[in-house]
Design a protein around this motif. Sequence first.
Motif, short mmCIF file in Angstrom:
data_model
loop_
_atom_site.label_atom_id
_atom_site.label_comp_id
_atom_site.label_asym_id
_atom_site.label_seq_id
_atom_site.Cartn_x
_atom_site.Cartn_y
_atom_site.Cartn_z
N GLY A 61 0.85 -1.28 -0.16
CA GLY A 61 0.06 0.01 0.11
C GLY A 61 0.88 1.22 0.01
N SER A 62 1.95 1.21 0.82
CA SER A 62 2.68 2.66 0.78
C SER A 62 3.65 2.61 -0.51
CB SER A 62 3.58 2.47 2.16
OG SER A 62 4.48 1.55 2.21
N ALA A 63 3.87 1.59 -0.99
CA ALA A 63 4.81 1.53 -2.41
C ALA A 63 3.71 2.36 -3.28
CB ALA A 63 5.26 0.18 -2.62
N GLU A 64 2.39 1.61 -3.42
CA GLU A 64 1.58 2.24 -4.48
C GLU A 64 1.41 3.65 -4.21
OE1 GLU A 64 -3.15 1.55 -6.03
OE2 GLU A 64 -2.11 -0.35 -4.72
N ALA A 65 1.11 4.08 -2.93
CA ALA A 65 0.70 5.42 -2.54
C ALA A 65 1.67 6.40 -2.75
CB ALA A 65 0.12 5.67 -1.11
N SER A 66 3.07 5.99 -2.74
CA SER A 66 4.12 6.84 -2.75
C SER A 66 4.93 7.10 -4.18
CB SER A 66 5.42 6.36 -1.87
OG SER A 66 5.82 5.02 -2.34
N LYS A 117 6.24 7.47 1.50
CA LYS A 117 7.37 6.70 1.55
C LYS A 117 7.89 6.66 3.04
CE LYS A 117 9.11 9.31 -2.36
NZ LYS A 117 9.81 10.24 -3.13
N GLU A 118 7.53 7.53 4.04
CA GLU A 118 7.90 7.27 5.47
C GLU A 118 6.84 6.57 6.02
OE1 GLU A 118 10.79 8.34 6.28
OE2 GLU A 118 10.94 9.24 3.87
N ALA A 119 5.70 5.99 5.73
CA ALA A 119 4.60 5.50 6.48
C ALA A 119 4.82 4.07 7.02
CB ALA A 119 3.40 5.40 5.89
N LYS A 120 5.47 3.31 6.19
CA LYS A 120 5.76 1.91 6.42
C LYS A 120 6.26 1.65 7.83
CE LYS A 120 8.36 -2.25 4.44
NZ LYS A 120 8.76 -2.52 3.44
N PRO A 121 7.32 2.30 7.99
CA PRO A 121 8.22 1.82 9.64
C PRO A 121 7.11 2.41 10.70
CG PRO A 121 9.31 3.57 8.67
CD PRO A 121 8.36 3.00 7.66
N ILE A 122 6.12 3.23 10.48
CA ILE A 122 5.37 3.87 11.45
C ILE A 122 4.25 2.80 11.61
CG2 ILE A 122 3.57 5.72 12.27
CD1 ILE A 122 5.55 7.58 10.58
N PHE A 123 3.70 2.24 10.65
CA PHE A 123 2.62 1.28 10.66
C PHE A 123 3.28 -0.19 11.07
CE2 PHE A 123 0.37 4.22 7.96
CZ PHE A 123 -0.89 4.03 8.26
N ILE A 124 4.17 -0.45 10.83
CA ILE A 124 4.70 -1.86 11.12
C ILE A 124 4.99 -1.97 12.70
CG2 ILE A 124 6.66 -3.29 10.93
CD1 ILE A 124 7.05 -2.66 8.19
N SER A 125 5.42 -0.65 13.26
CA SER A 125 5.64 -0.65 14.59
C SER A 125 4.34 -0.69 15.25
CB SER A 125 6.42 0.73 14.94
OG SER A 125 6.32 0.95 16.55
N ALA A 126 3.09 -0.33 15.01
CA ALA A 126 1.90 -0.36 15.37
C ALA A 126 1.43 -1.84 15.33
CB ALA A 126 1.04 0.61 14.82
N GLN A 157 -2.22 7.37 17.70
CA GLN A 157 -0.73 7.24 17.63
C GLN A 157 -0.29 7.74 16.31
OE1 GLN A 157 0.38 3.23 18.69
NE2 GLN A 157 2.41 3.64 18.32
N LEU A 158 -0.80 6.82 15.02
CA LEU A 158 -0.33 7.09 14.03
C LEU A 158 -0.44 8.71 13.40
CD1 LEU A 158 -1.72 4.08 12.18
CD2 LEU A 158 0.95 4.51 12.49
N LYS A 159 -1.54 9.30 13.96
CA LYS A 159 -1.66 10.45 13.54
C LYS A 159 -0.63 11.40 14.22
CE LYS A 159 -4.88 14.56 13.16
NZ LYS A 159 -6.20 14.98 13.69
N GLU A 160 -0.29 11.07 15.32
CA GLU A 160 0.69 11.90 16.13
C GLU A 160 1.89 11.82 15.31
OE1 GLU A 160 2.60 12.01 20.78
OE2 GLU A 160 1.07 10.87 20.39
N LYS A 161 2.45 10.74 14.96
CA LYS A 161 3.73 10.40 14.48
C LYS A 161 3.87 10.65 12.79
CE LYS A 161 5.13 6.46 17.34
NZ LYS A 161 5.29 5.12 17.35
N PHE A 162 2.66 10.58 12.23
CA PHE A 162 2.59 10.97 10.86
C PHE A 162 2.67 12.27 10.39
CE2 PHE A 162 0.56 10.39 6.64
CZ PHE A 162 1.80 9.73 6.14
N ALA A 207 -4.45 11.64 4.24
CA ALA A 207 -3.39 10.69 3.82
C ALA A 207 -3.34 9.37 4.51
CB ALA A 207 -1.78 11.32 4.06
N ILE A 208 -3.67 9.19 5.71
CA ILE A 208 -3.91 8.12 6.53
C ILE A 208 -5.03 7.24 6.05
CG2 ILE A 208 -4.21 6.95 8.81
CD1 ILE A 208 -2.44 9.44 10.01
N GLU A 209 -6.02 7.87 5.77
CA GLU A 209 -7.24 7.35 5.39
C GLU A 209 -7.17 6.71 4.05
OE1 GLU A 209 -11.32 8.95 3.32
OE2 GLU A 209 -10.82 9.67 5.56
N GLY A 210 -6.29 7.19 3.07
CA GLY A 210 -5.74 6.57 2.00
C GLY A 210 -4.87 5.53 2.13
N LEU A 211 -4.21 5.60 2.79
CA LEU A 211 -3.24 4.30 3.11
C LEU A 211 -4.00 3.00 3.66
CD1 LEU A 211 -0.01 5.89 4.57
CD2 LEU A 211 0.01 4.62 2.58
#
Length: 242
Positions: A61-66, A117-126, A157-162, A207-211
């Motif tokens: 998803g992040s690859a497609e969106a980025s 591009k920066e979303a992946k590690p944030i989501f994986i951590s969650a 949590q994601l919104k705060e980091k993203f 952006a988060i909603e789209g991901l």
Amino acid sequence: MKKIYFLMCLFALALITACTTAQINKTMGGINDALGSGGGLTTEQVVTGLKEALIKGISNGSAEASRVDGYFKNPEIKIPFPPDVQKVETKLRQIGLGGEVDKFVMQLNRGAEDAAKEAKPIFISAIKSMTIQDAWSILKGEDDAATQYLKRVTSSQLKEKFKPVIKNSLDKVNATKYYSSIITSYNKIPLVEDVNPDLDDYATDKAIEGLFTLVADEEKKIREDPVARTSEILKKVFAAQD
């Protein structure tokens, strides 16, 4: 083996109030088949498989969106002009500034594409916070159950980091500058009420909603299409639900 079977029965019974008889039978049948065939579908494998499915969905998803036009030319996730100030867009188009509005919308989506591009590690951590009980519920849930779980427990949590990520991206592609110019132009129009909405909050939420939308699409593929299950653990966990 008996201990594993007993633990699995407990988790299956814990879902009884949320499942139909047919669903319960299917769950137990899948567990029995896996154990009987020597596959050993353990609770650890269920959790690992679901986490892997989510990570795969996040990665794709992040690859497609980025990529360029990942948001802008995808009607499913394209970020429009902020709807709560739609009157700004309407008025500016009326006075011949529609081109400026279009330019801003494109740059707004470019910012989201860059931030993805920066979303992946944030989501994986969650994802790492998923429990065994969560995993079993997700496994028997709807096509987007894992995505909805992730959205439910991590959105704040994601919104705060993203948010700082999206802010940097908007600044980098000049979307913030275009937006400021548009709002300034609008506020100079006689007899209109001044507006100054928070672009960073709006862009972050969209952006988060789209991901999440793209991740849900990937999750559905894994559930429905065996070809999308690219590892042995995914094949084993989701095959029991087919």
